[in-house]
Design a protein around this motif. Sequence first.
Motif, short mmCIF file in Angstrom:
data_model
loop_
_atom_site.label_atom_id
_atom_site.label_comp_id
_atom_site.label_asym_id
_atom_site.label_seq_id
_atom_site.Cartn_x
_atom_site.Cartn_y
_atom_site.Cartn_z
N UNK A 88 21.50 23.84 111.88
CA UNK A 88 20.72 23.51 110.69
C UNK A 88 20.57 24.72 109.76
N UNK A 89 20.67 25.92 110.33
CA UNK A 89 20.62 27.13 109.51
C UNK A 89 21.96 27.45 108.86
N UNK A 244 11.57 34.90 99.22
CA UNK A 244 11.26 34.24 100.49
C UNK A 244 12.06 32.96 100.74
N UNK A 245 12.93 32.60 99.80
CA UNK A 245 13.86 31.49 100.04
C UNK A 245 15.31 31.96 100.05
N UNK A 246 15.56 33.16 99.51
CA UNK A 246 16.90 33.72 99.49
C UNK A 246 16.78 35.21 99.80
N UNK A 247 16.78 35.54 101.08
CA UNK A 247 16.57 36.92 101.46
C UNK A 247 17.76 37.80 101.18
N UNK A 248 18.94 37.22 101.22
CA UNK A 248 20.17 38.01 101.04
C UNK A 248 20.99 37.41 99.91
N UNK A 258 19.01 30.03 104.48
CA UNK A 258 18.61 31.06 103.54
C UNK A 258 17.19 31.54 103.80
N UNK A 259 16.31 30.63 104.20
CA UNK A 259 14.94 31.04 104.56
C UNK A 259 14.97 31.89 105.81
N UNK A 260 15.80 31.51 106.78
CA UNK A 260 15.92 32.30 108.01
C UNK A 260 16.41 33.72 107.71
N UNK A 261 17.30 33.84 106.75
CA UNK A 261 17.83 35.16 106.40
C UNK A 261 16.78 36.08 105.79
#
Length: 413
Positions: A88-89, A244-248, A258-261
Amino acid sequence: MLDSLLTNLQRLISAQFVVSIFFPMLAFWASNGLMCFLLNRVFAEYVTSLLENPKLASSLFVIGCALGLVAIAAYMFSALIPALQSILEGRWPQWLAGFYTPTQARKYESLRDRITEVDRLRAWFETRLSTNRPRWKEWQHALRDFRTVGMRHNTNAFSANSEGFLAVTKLEKAWRKNAWVSKNLLEECFNKMIDDLRFNNADLPNNDGLFLLDSKYNSLWSIIEDTVQFTHLESIRITNQMQFCFGERTFAPTAMGNIANTISAYANQKYNINMETFWPKMQRALQKDVNFGPVLTGSKMQLDFLIACSVLTGIWGMIWVIILIWIATNPIAFCITTITAALMSYGWYRVAVSHYRSFAAIMRTSIDLFRFDLLDDLHFDLPSDTDSERELWNTLHRISVLGESINVPLKHK
């Protein structure tokens, strides 16, 4: 009796497992049983006979076997949760991820364009004019001055057909809809209102007995102030969303990815911490904190519950779509099952994405709070400043991941 069985079952397994895995699996098999009851006459007659002629021993045996099988299936499924979360990520093969990452990149670019537009409007409003006042303050002073000029007149011809009325009304409609208010529209309202204020007395009613000019004056005054505040808050909101929604800047193919990143990106950018290496080691410090540890555990439990619900709903849908095609059932039943399963599975996923933001925030907070506890557990001296801390984490990364031989002073309690 069923409550007693569930209580005994909970004593054998953790509460986190019961809530996050067992209950979704129980619902999965219950929904499968309901579909069998509706579509299979033999199964429906068997269930009906059990309900019409209940026998304590046989009922307990059936319930116990069913719960045991559900528990076994749940344990097997729990081992798949990390892999399912990874899917899912968006941790997919590059050729597959390439079809979906452009969508996530466009979302980021949309936010970037939006914040650029907001910052431009804010900078334009804050530009200091010849009076050394920002533009928005100068506008308010001009409105007040022209209202004073208009008070010399003893008439008020301002009406619903006046240009200032129409312009401010258009601005009010855009503001109520939370639509973007451009500087061109604001300038148009300002210029037309000062013309109307110059030749009409806003303190007097117009020919219809209405104080329209005073009302539009106050409305434009408020919207000017509110727009300044809005641009400030909107800039902060979009910045937070981008961070906090697109860390990278290397995008994952899914929103959850994208949140996980953002977690690893936050740790790396702020402290130079390699999350993959040092997060498992931080668990000891987290578990010692009786207040924060349960918060993180509870958040992860909720995330696992939502992932399990999304995946199991999708599996349930695929199973029954195949079965309904095979038995050539009513097309209406097929469409209802297919659409319901798809919508519910995606709905659970969207809720999981929303909750992942909260989970990621707790993870980032845990890094802020417990990184020094980890250094203490590893018997390293605490750094004296931020540069020393970043250098220390980089040294630990080189030792732990790259296998370099670096001499680092240790401390012992």
